[in-house]
Design a protein around this motif. Structure first.
Motif, PDB file in Angstrom:
ATOM      1  N   ALA A  13      46.102  62.700   2.367  1.00 12.84           N
ATOM      2  CA  ALA A  13      47.560  62.505   2.362  1.00 12.84           C
ATOM      3  C   ALA A  13      48.281  63.851   2.337  1.00 12.84           C
ATOM      4  N   TRP A  14      47.784  64.802   1.540  1.00 17.80           N
ATOM      5  CA  TRP A  14      48.408  66.132   1.512  1.00 17.80           C
ATOM      6  C   TRP A  14      48.246  66.849   2.844  1.00 17.80           C
ATOM      7  N   ARG A  15      47.064  66.734   3.467  1.00 16.17           N
ATOM      8  CA  ARG A  15      46.861  67.359   4.790  1.00 16.17           C
ATOM      9  C   ARG A  15      47.837  66.783   5.800  1.00 16.17           C
ATOM     10  N   ASP A  16      47.989  65.460   5.798  1.00 15.73           N
ATOM     11  CA  ASP A  16      48.922  64.806   6.721  1.00 15.73           C
ATOM     12  C   ASP A  16      50.357  65.254   6.463  1.00 15.73           C
ATOM     13  N   ALA A  17      50.727  65.390   5.188  1.00 17.78           N
ATOM     14  CA  ALA A  17      52.090  65.807   4.848  1.00 17.78           C
ATOM     15  C   ALA A  17      52.363  67.233   5.319  1.00 17.78           C
ATOM     16  N   TYR A  18      51.400  68.131   5.129  1.00 16.89           N
ATOM     17  CA  TYR A  18      51.597  69.513   5.576  1.00 16.89           C
ATOM     18  C   TYR A  18      51.641  69.605   7.097  1.00 16.89           C
ATOM     19  N   ARG A  19      50.841  68.788   7.791  1.00 14.67           N
ATOM     20  CA  ARG A  19      50.911  68.779   9.257  1.00 14.67           C
ATOM     21  C   ARG A  19      52.269  68.278   9.739  1.00 14.67           C
ATOM     22  N   ALA A  20      52.795  67.249   9.088  1.00 15.25           N
ATOM     23  CA  ALA A  20      54.118  66.736   9.451  1.00 15.25           C
ATOM     24  C   ALA A  20      55.184  67.801   9.199  1.00 15.25           C
ATOM     25  N   TYR A  21      55.067  68.520   8.088  1.00 19.90           N
ATOM     26  CA  TYR A  21      56.014  69.599   7.791  1.00 19.90           C
ATOM     27  C   TYR A  21      55.918  70.696   8.845  1.00 19.90           C
ATOM     28  N   ASP A  22      54.707  71.020   9.270  1.00 17.04           N
ATOM     29  CA  ASP A  22      54.528  72.024  10.321  1.00 17.04           C
ATOM     30  C   ASP A  22      55.201  71.586  11.617  1.00 17.04           C
ATOM     31  N   ARG A  23      55.078  70.313  11.945  1.00 17.39           N
ATOM     32  CA  ARG A  23      55.726  69.813  13.174  1.00 17.39           C
ATOM     33  C   ARG A  23      57.244  69.920  13.068  1.00 17.39           C
ATOM     34  N   LEU A  24      57.794  69.605  11.906  1.00 18.65           N
ATOM     35  CA  LEU A  24      59.242  69.706  11.720  1.00 18.65           C
ATOM     36  C   LEU A  24      59.714  71.160  11.829  1.00 18.65           C
ATOM     37  N   GLU A  25      58.993  72.077  11.200  1.00 15.72           N
ATOM     38  CA  GLU A  25      59.357  73.490  11.262  1.00 15.72           C
ATOM     39  C   GLU A  25      59.203  74.038  12.675  1.00 15.72           C
ATOM     40  N   THR A  26      58.181  73.599  13.384  1.00 18.27           N
ATOM     41  CA  THR A  26      57.987  74.045  14.770  1.00 18.27           C
ATOM     42  C   THR A  26      59.125  73.533  15.648  1.00 18.27           C
ATOM     43  N   ALA A  27      59.587  72.317  15.410  1.00 21.52           N
ATOM     44  CA  ALA A  27      60.711  71.777  16.177  1.00 21.52           C
ATOM     45  C   ALA A  27      61.996  72.529  15.856  1.00 21.52           C
ATOM     46  N   ARG A  28      62.128  72.974  14.614  1.00 21.56           N
ATOM     47  CA  ARG A  28      63.333  73.707  14.204  1.00 21.56           C
ATOM     48  C   ARG A  28      63.344  75.121  14.786  1.00 21.56           C
ATOM     49  N   PRO A  30      61.880  76.543  17.880  1.00 20.61           N
ATOM     50  CA  PRO A  30      61.135  76.353  19.124  1.00 20.61           C
ATOM     51  C   PRO A  30      60.557  77.677  19.634  1.00 20.61           C
ATOM     52  N   GLY A  31      59.368  77.574  20.205  1.00 23.04           N
ATOM     53  CA  GLY A  31      58.722  78.748  20.768  1.00 23.04           C
ATOM     54  C   GLY A  31      57.788  79.455  19.804  1.00 23.04           C
ATOM     55  N   THR A  32      57.811  79.083  18.530  1.00 25.29           N
ATOM     56  CA  THR A  32      56.941  79.701  17.530  1.00 25.29           C
ATOM     57  C   THR A  32      56.231  78.617  16.740  1.00 25.29           C
ATOM     58  N   PRO A  33      55.072  78.152  17.235  1.00 28.12           N
ATOM     59  CA  PRO A  33      54.335  77.127  16.492  1.00 28.12           C
ATOM     60  C   PRO A  33      53.904  77.630  15.114  1.00 28.12           C
ATOM     61  N   LEU A  34      53.956  76.763  14.137  1.00 27.51           N
ATOM     62  CA  LEU A  34      53.615  77.078  12.758  1.00 27.51           C
ATOM     63  C   LEU A  34      52.411  76.241  12.344  1.00 27.51           C
ATOM     64  N   ILE A  35      51.429  76.893  11.724  1.00 29.45           N
ATOM     65  CA  ILE A  35      50.237  76.200  11.255  1.00 29.45           C
ATOM     66  C   ILE A  35      50.012  76.584   9.795  1.00 29.45           C
ATOM     67  N   THR A  36      49.923  75.599   8.913  1.00 33.20           N
ATOM     68  CA  THR A  36      49.598  75.850   7.517  1.00 33.20           C
ATOM     69  C   THR A  36      48.090  76.043   7.409  1.00 33.20           C
ATOM     70  N   THR A  37      47.673  77.103   6.714  1.00 34.04           N
ATOM     71  CA  THR A  37      46.245  77.406   6.566  1.00 34.04           C
ATOM     72  C   THR A  37      45.891  77.507   5.087  1.00 34.04           C
ATOM     73  N   GLY A  38      44.650  77.757   4.805  1.00 32.17           N
ATOM     74  CA  GLY A  38      44.207  77.980   3.433  1.00 32.17           C
ATOM     75  C   GLY A  38      44.045  76.696   2.643  1.00 32.17           C
TER      76      GLY A  38
END
Length: 64
Positions: A13-28, A30-38
């Motif tokens: 659930a936490w992995r899914d939540a962070y991926r969803a947050y990454d998609r929202l930040e990437t949409a905000r 544009p042109g700079t994809p964001l990936i949460t790591t660690g």
């Protein structure tokens, strides 16, 4: 990890939540994809438990 309250379903659930947050930040930004790591990307830490490791993908840059 399960004894500490980090069962596999909670970590997923936490992995899914962070991926969803990454998609929202990437949409905000544009042109700079964001990936949460660690540890956050693995679902091992919650929002304010640890630092936030992020990978910003900058297009047109080649690392040698």
């Amino acid at each position: 990890m399960h004894c500490l309250g980090y069962g596999s379903h909670i970590r997923q659930a936490w992995r899914d939540a962070y991926r969803a947050y990454d998609r929202l930040e990437t949409a905000r930004l544009p042109g700079t994809p964001l990936i949460t790591t660690g540890s956050k990307a693995e679902g091992l830490t919650r929002l304010y438990e640890s630092d936030w490791d992020r990978l910003y993908v900058v297009r047109g840059i080649i690392c040698l």
